[in-house]
Design a protein around this motif. Structure first.
Motif, PDB file in Angstrom:
ATOM      1  N   THR A  31      32.757  -2.905  43.960  1.00  0.00           N
ATOM      2  CA  THR A  31      33.627  -2.032  44.763  1.00  0.00           C
ATOM      3  C   THR A  31      33.011  -0.653  44.925  1.00  0.00           C
ATOM      4  O   THR A  31      32.975  -0.091  46.035  1.00  0.00           O
ATOM      5  N   PHE A  32      32.519  -0.096  43.833  1.00  0.00           N
ATOM      6  CA  PHE A  32      31.855   1.202  43.851  1.00  0.00           C
ATOM      7  C   PHE A  32      30.658   1.151  44.802  1.00  0.00           C
ATOM      8  O   PHE A  32      30.431   2.051  45.619  1.00  0.00           O
ATOM      9  N   PHE A 350      24.225  -4.399  43.308  1.00  0.00           N
ATOM     10  CA  PHE A 350      25.605  -4.156  43.725  1.00  0.00           C
ATOM     11  C   PHE A 350      25.744  -3.003  44.720  1.00  0.00           C
ATOM     12  O   PHE A 350      26.784  -2.877  45.358  1.00  0.00           O
ATOM     13  N   PHE A 351      24.743  -2.146  44.857  1.00  0.00           N
ATOM     14  CA  PHE A 351      24.848  -0.976  45.713  1.00  0.00           C
ATOM     15  C   PHE A 351      24.001  -1.107  46.980  1.00  0.00           C
ATOM     16  O   PHE A 351      24.493  -0.840  48.073  1.00  0.00           O
ATOM     17  N   SER A 352      22.746  -1.475  46.840  1.00  0.00           N
ATOM     18  CA  SER A 352      21.832  -1.508  47.982  1.00  0.00           C
ATOM     19  C   SER A 352      22.235  -2.578  48.985  1.00  0.00           C
ATOM     20  O   SER A 352      22.767  -3.637  48.616  1.00  0.00           O
ATOM     21  N   TYR A 353      21.958  -2.308  50.249  1.00  0.00           N
ATOM     22  CA  TYR A 353      22.277  -3.263  51.309  1.00  0.00           C
ATOM     23  C   TYR A 353      21.416  -4.507  51.199  1.00  0.00           C
ATOM     24  O   TYR A 353      20.216  -4.432  50.955  1.00  0.00           O
ATOM     25  N   GLY A 354      22.045  -5.647  51.412  1.00  0.00           N
ATOM     26  CA  GLY A 354      21.346  -6.927  51.371  1.00  0.00           C
ATOM     27  C   GLY A 354      22.328  -8.028  51.042  1.00  0.00           C
ATOM     28  O   GLY A 354      22.681  -8.222  49.867  1.00  0.00           O
ATOM     29  N   GLY A 355      22.792  -8.732  52.066  1.00  0.00           N
ATOM     30  CA  GLY A 355      23.846  -9.722  51.875  1.00  0.00           C
ATOM     31  C   GLY A 355      23.460 -10.914  51.030  1.00  0.00           C
ATOM     32  O   GLY A 355      24.167 -11.280  50.085  1.00  0.00           O
ATOM     33  N   THR A 356      22.331 -11.537  51.354  1.00  0.00           N
ATOM     34  CA  THR A 356      21.938 -12.740  50.612  1.00  0.00           C
ATOM     35  C   THR A 356      21.601 -12.416  49.162  1.00  0.00           C
ATOM     36  O   THR A 356      21.940 -13.179  48.250  1.00  0.00           O
ATOM     37  N   SER A 357      20.952 -11.274  48.939  1.00  0.00           N
ATOM     38  CA  SER A 357      20.626 -10.894  47.558  1.00  0.00           C
ATOM     39  C   SER A 357      21.904 -10.609  46.768  1.00  0.00           C
ATOM     40  O   SER A 357      21.986 -10.901  45.567  1.00  0.00           O
ATOM     41  N   LEU A 358      22.928 -10.048  47.436  1.00  0.00           N
ATOM     42  CA  LEU A 358      24.197  -9.787  46.772  1.00  0.00           C
ATOM     43  C   LEU A 358      24.894 -11.091  46.385  1.00  0.00           C
ATOM     44  O   LEU A 358      25.433 -11.215  45.277  1.00  0.00           O
ATOM     45  N   VAL A 359      24.864 -12.064  47.279  1.00  0.00           N
ATOM     46  CA  VAL A 359      25.482 -13.359  46.980  1.00  0.00           C
ATOM     47  C   VAL A 359      24.778 -14.038  45.807  1.00  0.00           C
ATOM     48  O   VAL A 359      25.425 -14.580  44.898  1.00  0.00           O
ATOM     49  N   ILE A 360      23.443 -13.997  45.809  1.00  0.00           N
ATOM     50  CA  ILE A 360      22.680 -14.585  44.702  1.00  0.00           C
ATOM     51  C   ILE A 360      23.021 -13.885  43.394  1.00  0.00           C
ATOM     52  O   ILE A 360      23.231 -14.532  42.356  1.00  0.00           O
ATOM     53  N   LEU A 361      23.094 -12.565  43.443  1.00  0.00           N
ATOM     54  CA  LEU A 361      23.417 -11.794  42.244  1.00  0.00           C
ATOM     55  C   LEU A 361      24.794 -12.162  41.701  1.00  0.00           C
ATOM     56  O   LEU A 361      24.965 -12.368  40.485  1.00  0.00           O
ATOM     57  N   LEU A 362      25.787 -12.249  42.583  1.00  0.00           N
ATOM     58  CA  LEU A 362      27.139 -12.585  42.138  1.00  0.00           C
ATOM     59  C   LEU A 362      27.215 -14.019  41.614  1.00  0.00           C
ATOM     60  O   LEU A 362      27.952 -14.297  40.656  1.00  0.00           O
TER      61      LEU A 362
END
Length: 380
Positions: A31-32, A350-362
């Motif tokens: 969220t942050f 969690f902060f930097s832009y990047g959709g696929t990397s965010l999904v992988i991280l989560l």
């Protein structure tokens, strides 16, 4: 016995409860991160895409999808992924080789880091990180008594070296450092003999110095030069670092206020990506920066706590590897934007832009939550 009990109850309704503290920390960071991404990106997005919401709308969509995937993955017994350790490793190697065979898939890029499929693009190095964590956790857990054997340790180092070699050839030094450090930490935690640790430290130190100053990769020497003195090319290769330092310094103790950054108005390149922490410092000041750092520290602490209470060695290594990845990546990013280390092009989780990397991280955080469920079976 504990492992068999987990397997029997993995799909039942009384499968252990997830670690709520770890989940809460992930959601708070996400969220942050989304709030700061919008603040950091809207000026850049409006200027280049005529849409202030381009980056945040896409990232928020991926964030929601990622949370759903995380919760689903948390319900899957983490032993399930062990079956695919070699398959995922092989896929990551194939994708890394593809990057070297084909020309850069993103226009205007002179490095080969992304695979583009339609409107989506992702870095195979993201898959490689998870592949090393999963494979090493599986192999070490199954053969931990052989961690004193030079043959087995050498085999693991060969697997790690192959991955790092392909990533550095892109070239992508930050990802190489990440993967290498993750592999080394898992080797050490897995019981690597002290004599190998000492010898490895010396070999790596000597190799790093020789590589950095050999000129084998010209941009390494350039980045070292502009790290030491970014003002030697203030309008060129040192520009991003200088603007980052100006943003951080102008934030002071309390910051300019959320949304009040000046550097994001096309002064600081990529404010929504690798250098988003600079905008955090400018808008929220030292206090806001410390809050971000503390949140990451708490996440690492809780992840390690989950690892320590895991019911088996595989789960423990898996949780350590995935948590360490997030902590190390955050630390390296903060060091880069503060010019503590050379600019290596590394994102802030969690902060930097990047959709696929965010999904992988989560999804990876979902696996840590799955490990916590397994650990909590005995308590429920």
């Amino acid at each position: 016995m504990a492992v068999n009990k987990i397997k029997k109850r993995a799909n039942s309704s009384d499968y252990g409860k997830m670690d709520v503290v770890f989940l809460s920390l992930v959601l708070i960071l996400l969220t942050f991160g989304l709030v700061m991404l919008f603040s950091a990106s809207y000026a850049f997005s409006l200027e280049y895409y005529d849409n202030s919401y381009k980056f945040i709308s896409r990232q928020a969509l991926f964030g929601v999808a990622g949370v759903v995937i995380m919760l689903i993955v948390s319900r899957i017994d983490y032993h399930f992924w062990r079956k695919f350790a070699w398959v995922i490793y092989a896929i990551s190697i194939i994708m890394l080789i593809m990057l070297l065979i084909f020309p850069p898939m993103l226009e205007g890029m002179d490095v080969k880091r992304w695979i583009v499929i339609g409107s989506f693009n992702f870095q195979p190095s993201e898959v490689a990180k998870f592949a090393i964590i999963l494979l090493f956790s599986s192999l070490i857990a199954a053969n931990y008594k052989q961690m004193k054997s030079l043959g087995f340790v050498g085999f693991l180092i060969l697997l790690l070296g192959a991955t790092c070699g392909l990533i550095v050839a892109e070239p992508h030094l930050s990802a190489t450092v990440l993967v290498f450090c993750i592999g080394v930490v898992l080797l050490i935690v897995g019981g690597l003999a002290k004599k190998y640790i000492f010898g490895g430290i010396i070999a790596v130190a000597v190799g790093a110095v020789v590589f950095a100053f050999s000129g084998a990769i010209s941009y390494v020497s350039d980045r070292l030069q502009y790290w030491i003195d970014p003002w030697s090319d203030a309008t060129g290769k040192g520009f991003q670092t200088i603007q980052s330092l100006l943003a951080i310094g102008s934030g002071g103790i309390l910051g300019r206020g959320i949304g009040q950054s000046r550097q994001k108005y096309l002064y600081l390149p990529e404010p929504h990506n690798d250098f988003i922490f600079s905008i955090v410092c400018e808008e929220l000041g030292l206090i806001g920066a410390m809050v971000v750092i503390i949140l990451f520290c708490l996440l690492v602490w809780r992840g390690f706590s989950i690892a320590m209470h895991s019911s088996d060695k595989f789960g423990s290594l898996l949780a350590i590897g995935l948590t360490f990845q997030v902590g190390l990546q955050a630390m390296l990013n903060i060091w880069v934007v503060t010019n503590t280390i050379p600019n290596t092009g590394i994102s802030l989780p969690f902060f930097s832009y990047g959709g696929t990397s965010l999904v992988i991280l989560l999804a990876e955080m979902g696996i840590v939550l799955s490990v916590s469920r397994g650990a909590n079976i005995e308590k429920t």
